[in-house]
Design a protein around this motif. Structure first.
Motif, PDB file in Angstrom:
ATOM      1  N   VAL A  15       0.811  -1.220   0.000  1.00 22.51           N
ATOM      2  CA  VAL A  15       0.000   0.000   0.000  1.00 22.51           C
ATOM      3  C   VAL A  15       0.844   1.271   0.000  1.00 22.51           C
ATOM      4  CG1 VAL A  15      -1.591   1.379   1.395  1.00 22.51           C
ATOM      5  CG2 VAL A  15      -2.111  -1.011   0.902  1.00 22.51           C
ATOM      6  N   PRO A  16       1.898   1.382   0.845  1.00 20.20           N
ATOM      7  CA  PRO A  16       2.675   2.632   0.837  1.00 20.20           C
ATOM      8  C   PRO A  16       3.330   2.947  -0.508  1.00 20.20           C
ATOM      9  CG  PRO A  16       3.171   1.322   2.791  1.00 20.20           C
ATOM     10  CD  PRO A  16       2.375   0.448   1.872  1.00 20.20           C
ATOM     11  N   TYR A  17       3.469   1.932  -1.363  1.00 24.83           N
ATOM     12  CA  TYR A  17       4.127   2.149  -2.647  1.00 24.83           C
ATOM     13  C   TYR A  17       3.157   2.556  -3.746  1.00 24.83           C
ATOM     14  CZ  TYR A  17       8.171  -0.114  -0.505  1.00 24.83           C
ATOM     15  OH  TYR A  17       9.223  -0.421   0.311  1.00 24.83           O
ATOM     16  N   LEU A  18       1.869   2.399  -3.526  1.00 24.59           N
ATOM     17  CA  LEU A  18       0.895   2.700  -4.574  1.00 24.59           C
ATOM     18  C   LEU A  18       0.941   4.162  -5.028  1.00 24.59           C
ATOM     19  CD1 LEU A  18      -2.184   0.571  -3.429  1.00 24.59           C
ATOM     20  CD2 LEU A  18      -0.516   0.071  -5.230  1.00 24.59           C
ATOM     21  N   PRO A  19       1.021   5.142  -4.112  1.00 21.68           N
ATOM     22  CA  PRO A  19       1.126   6.532  -4.596  1.00 21.68           C
ATOM     23  C   PRO A  19       2.366   6.764  -5.451  1.00 21.68           C
ATOM     24  CG  PRO A  19       0.555   6.487  -2.259  1.00 21.68           C
ATOM     25  CD  PRO A  19       0.924   5.090  -2.640  1.00 21.68           C
ATOM     26  N   LEU A  20       3.471   6.125  -5.093  1.00 16.92           N
ATOM     27  CA  LEU A  20       4.681   6.285  -5.895  1.00 16.92           C
ATOM     28  C   LEU A  20       4.495   5.683  -7.286  1.00 16.92           C
ATOM     29  CD1 LEU A  20       7.429   5.569  -3.231  1.00 16.92           C
ATOM     30  CD2 LEU A  20       7.181   7.678  -4.547  1.00 16.92           C
ATOM     31  N   ALA A  21       3.798   4.548  -7.362  1.00 17.38           N
ATOM     32  CA  ALA A  21       3.518   3.952  -8.668  1.00 17.38           C
ATOM     33  C   ALA A  21       2.687   4.891  -9.533  1.00 17.38           C
ATOM     34  CB  ALA A  21       2.805   2.616  -8.481  1.00 17.38           C
ATOM     35  N   LEU A  22       1.720   5.562  -8.906  1.00 18.76           N
ATOM     36  CA  LEU A  22       0.878   6.503  -9.646  1.00 18.76           C
ATOM     37  C   LEU A  22       1.685   7.710 -10.122  1.00 18.76           C
ATOM     38  CD1 LEU A  22      -2.355   6.398  -7.448  1.00 18.76           C
ATOM     39  CD2 LEU A  22      -1.994   5.343  -9.695  1.00 18.76           C
ATOM     40  N   PHE A  23       2.574   8.207  -9.270  1.00 20.80           N
ATOM     41  CA  PHE A  23       3.416   9.337  -9.680  1.00 20.80           C
ATOM     42  C   PHE A  23       4.362   8.920 -10.807  1.00 20.80           C
ATOM     43  CE2 PHE A  23       2.483  11.280  -5.421  1.00 20.80           C
ATOM     44  CZ  PHE A  23       1.963  12.456  -5.913  1.00 20.80           C
ATOM     45  N   ALA A  24       4.896   7.705 -10.722  1.00 22.54           N
ATOM     46  CA  ALA A  24       5.772   7.226 -11.794  1.00 22.54           C
ATOM     47  C   ALA A  24       5.002   7.076 -13.100  1.00 22.54           C
ATOM     48  CB  ALA A  24       6.404   5.893 -11.395  1.00 22.54           C
ATOM     49  N   ALA A  25       3.768   6.574 -13.021  1.00 17.06           N
ATOM     50  CA  ALA A  25       2.930   6.471 -14.218  1.00 17.06           C
ATOM     51  C   ALA A  25       2.625   7.854 -14.784  1.00 17.06           C
ATOM     52  CB  ALA A  25       1.638   5.732 -13.878  1.00 17.06           C
ATOM     53  N   LEU A  26       2.442   8.829 -13.901  1.00 18.74           N
ATOM     54  CA  LEU A  26       2.237  10.203 -14.359  1.00 18.74           C
ATOM     55  C   LEU A  26       3.473  10.709 -15.092  1.00 18.74           C
ATOM     56  CD1 LEU A  26       0.696  12.902 -14.445  1.00 18.74           C
ATOM     57  CD2 LEU A  26       1.648  13.409 -12.167  1.00 18.74           C
ATOM     58  N   GLY A  27       4.653  10.474 -14.534  1.00 17.03           N
ATOM     59  CA  GLY A  27       5.879  10.890 -15.209  1.00 17.03           C
ATOM     60  C   GLY A  27       6.038  10.231 -16.566  1.00 17.03           C
ATOM     61  N   ALA A  28       5.736   8.930 -16.627  1.00 18.77           N
ATOM     62  CA  ALA A  28       5.822   8.220 -17.908  1.00 18.77           C
ATOM     63  C   ALA A  28       4.827   8.789 -18.925  1.00 18.77           C
ATOM     64  CB  ALA A  28       5.567   6.728 -17.683  1.00 18.77           C
ATOM     65  N   SER A  29       3.646   9.137 -18.461  1.00 14.94           N
ATOM     66  CA  SER A  29       2.620   9.700 -19.352  1.00 14.94           C
ATOM     67  C   SER A  29       3.016  11.081 -19.846  1.00 14.94           C
ATOM     68  CB  SER A  29       1.274   9.765 -18.631  1.00 14.94           C
ATOM     69  OG  SER A  29       0.860   8.475 -18.213  1.00 14.94           O
ATOM     70  N   LEU A  30       3.549  11.903 -18.952  1.00 13.95           N
ATOM     71  CA  LEU A  30       3.993  13.236 -19.357  1.00 13.95           C
ATOM     72  C   LEU A  30       5.105  13.147 -20.395  1.00 13.95           C
ATOM     73  CD1 LEU A  30       4.017  15.071 -15.896  1.00 13.95           C
ATOM     74  CD2 LEU A  30       2.402  15.412 -17.781  1.00 13.95           C
ATOM     75  N   ALA A  31       6.000  12.173 -20.231  1.00 15.61           N
ATOM     76  CA  ALA A  31       7.071  11.987 -21.208  1.00 15.61           C
ATOM     77  C   ALA A  31       6.507  11.616 -22.576  1.00 15.61           C
ATOM     78  CB  ALA A  31       8.034  10.905 -20.719  1.00 15.61           C
ATOM     79  N   TYR A  32       5.448  10.825 -22.586  1.00 15.50           N
ATOM     80  CA  TYR A  32       4.806  10.447 -23.855  1.00 15.50           C
ATOM     81  C   TYR A  32       4.128  11.659 -24.498  1.00 15.50           C
ATOM     82  CZ  TYR A  32       1.771   8.015 -27.159  1.00 15.50           C
ATOM     83  OH  TYR A  32       1.134   7.597 -28.298  1.00 15.50           O
TER      84      TYR A  32
END
Length: 440
Positions: A15-32
């Protein structure tokens, strides 16, 4: 009788890692999103590619390396048209080129599918790298991984090349070592070296700390596992596709001074004794001198340095002395810079320098032949301010890390009562060999 250790369920630990996964997905999306102008047709126009700052190797190499018709390494093409990457990346390229050819009959649409599939995979590698970095950093510094997820330089450079694959493998190696999984650490290190060459520097960091602590068995197990993994993925290509396999090594040796390298500045200024052979020799010699300095520092410091600190110093030395310093190389350094010294001020300064270099290189290429668009680009002097900006800000970060090693009470990680969260068998280990008497 000892009470059994109670571990919370896997979901509760995740659970504590889920927000980080979402932020990483956001970074990946912004790069796209940042590269959408090129995906919709800009790659067919060099000027548009550079003015939109959306260049990527992924799309053009689909045609230049004839991935649209043949497989890497086994391709019947001239030597200079073969894939110039180690075998893991070559196989990643082959998988997505086959998927693209299966989905689309049209070559242009194939290339777009190849790009999209590759980018999705690289985005997953970024998410994995961020989560692995968070696990490596430990519960007290887990959020430091946000730098890897959302740093501006990461978003700008994420999809220039395939470097995020090696980043995920390197973070996995570091976590496996921290968890005392030496075989897994070695396998991941071997695969990382078979993806990009730079993770070899981490083997040197492990060796130096092993020399200081005397923990030889874990190191030898890891080294043997790394060699075994590297051989498993490389030997088939060495046997059945020798010319394709050796292309990476020949290309690395023969490649001249290229964009981003400080050596290019000296060549541009017409300094004597800086021919291609001289630069190769000077680059290797300067790297050797820096590595010797890191070795002396590791063995002479009053307290054993943390593994992330030595990995960062070794990797930074490798990058600064290389003949090539492409914009995407920042992806190599971000997680290790943060793990080595999670202090926001020098990191922000470095990020500003990396952002300036990212925009400067494309503007500079606009003014160079064959485009020669001086009305759109920048000249030599302006471009080299960006080159030296990166060098200077990384040297500043290295200086702070060296200070933390020589004065361990200044290390913000150790101020929290941690010895070495990435150290594995080094964590809390007494010294067995030092150049000067040490203290605990």
């Amino acid at each position: 009788m000892d009470e059994p250790v109670h571990r919370p369920p896997l979901f509760a630990r995740a659970v504590p890692y889920l927000p980080l996964a979402l932020f990483a997905a956001l970074g990946a999306s912004l790069a796209y999103v940042f590269r959408l102008p090129c995906r919709t047709g800009g790659w067919n126009d060099q000027v548009s590619t550079y003015t939109h700052f959306c260049y990527s190797d992924i799309y053009p190499l689909y045609f230049d390396r004839q991935l649209d018709v043949q497989s890497p390494y086994f391709a019947d093409v001239p030597f200079d048209k073969q894939v110039e990457y180690p075998v893991v990346l070559g196989e990643v390229m082959q998988v997505f080129s086959r998927i693209a050819r299966w989905l689309e009959p049209d070559a242009v649409q194939q290339a777009i599918r190849f790009y999209d599939g590759t980018v999705v995979f690289l985005g997953l590698c970024l998410v994995a790298g961020v989560l692995l970095m968070a696990a490596v950093a430990g519960p007290t510094r887990r959020w430091d991984a946000l730098w890897y997820a959302l740093a501006p330089s990461v978003i700008l450079a994420a999809y220039i090349n395939w470097d995020l694959v090696a980043g995920a493998l390197s973070m996995g190696m570091l976590l496996a070592w921290a968890k005392h999984r030496q075989v897994a650490a070695g396998v991941l290190l071997g695969l990382a070296i078979a993806t990009k060459f730079y993770p070899l520097m981490f083997a040197g960091a492990l060796f130096l700390l092993t020399l200081r602590t005397g923990r030889w068995r874990p190191f030898l197990v890891t080294a043997a596992s790394a060699a075994g993994a590297w051989l498993v993925v490389n030997v088939p290509f060495m046997v059945f596709a020798w010319d394709g396999w050796r292309r990476f090594y020949v290309f690395s040796q023969e490649r001249g001074v290229d964009w981003g390298s400080p050596w290019l500045f000296f060549q541009n200024k017409g300094w004597p004794v800086l021919g291609e052979a001289d630069v190769s020799t000077l680059g290797m010699a300067s790297l050797a001198v820096l590595c010797l300095g890191i070795a002396v520092l590791t063995l002479a410091a009053p307290r054993r340095p943390r593994l992330a600190q030595i990995c960062f110093l070794a990797l930074a030395a490798f990058m600064m002395t290389n003949k090539v310093w492409s914009p995407q190389f920042v992806l190599w350094l971000v997680p290790f810079a943060v793990l080595a010294r999670p202090n926001w001020k020098p990191l922000v300064l470095w990020q500003l320098a990396e952002m300036w270099y990212f925009f400067a290189i494309w503007l500079y290429l606009l003014s160079q032949p064959p485009l020669s668009r001086d009305d759109l680009g920048i000249g030599d002097d302006t471009y080299f301010t960006a080159v030296w900006g990166r060098v200077i800000t990384i040297v500043i970060m290295m200086a702070f890390v060296v200070r933390d090693i020589l004065r361990p009470h200044k290390d913000v990680v150790r101020q929290a009562g941690v010895d070495d969260q990435t150290g594995g068998v080094f964590d809390g280990a007494p010294d067995r060999f030092t150049l000067v008497p040490s203290y605990r």
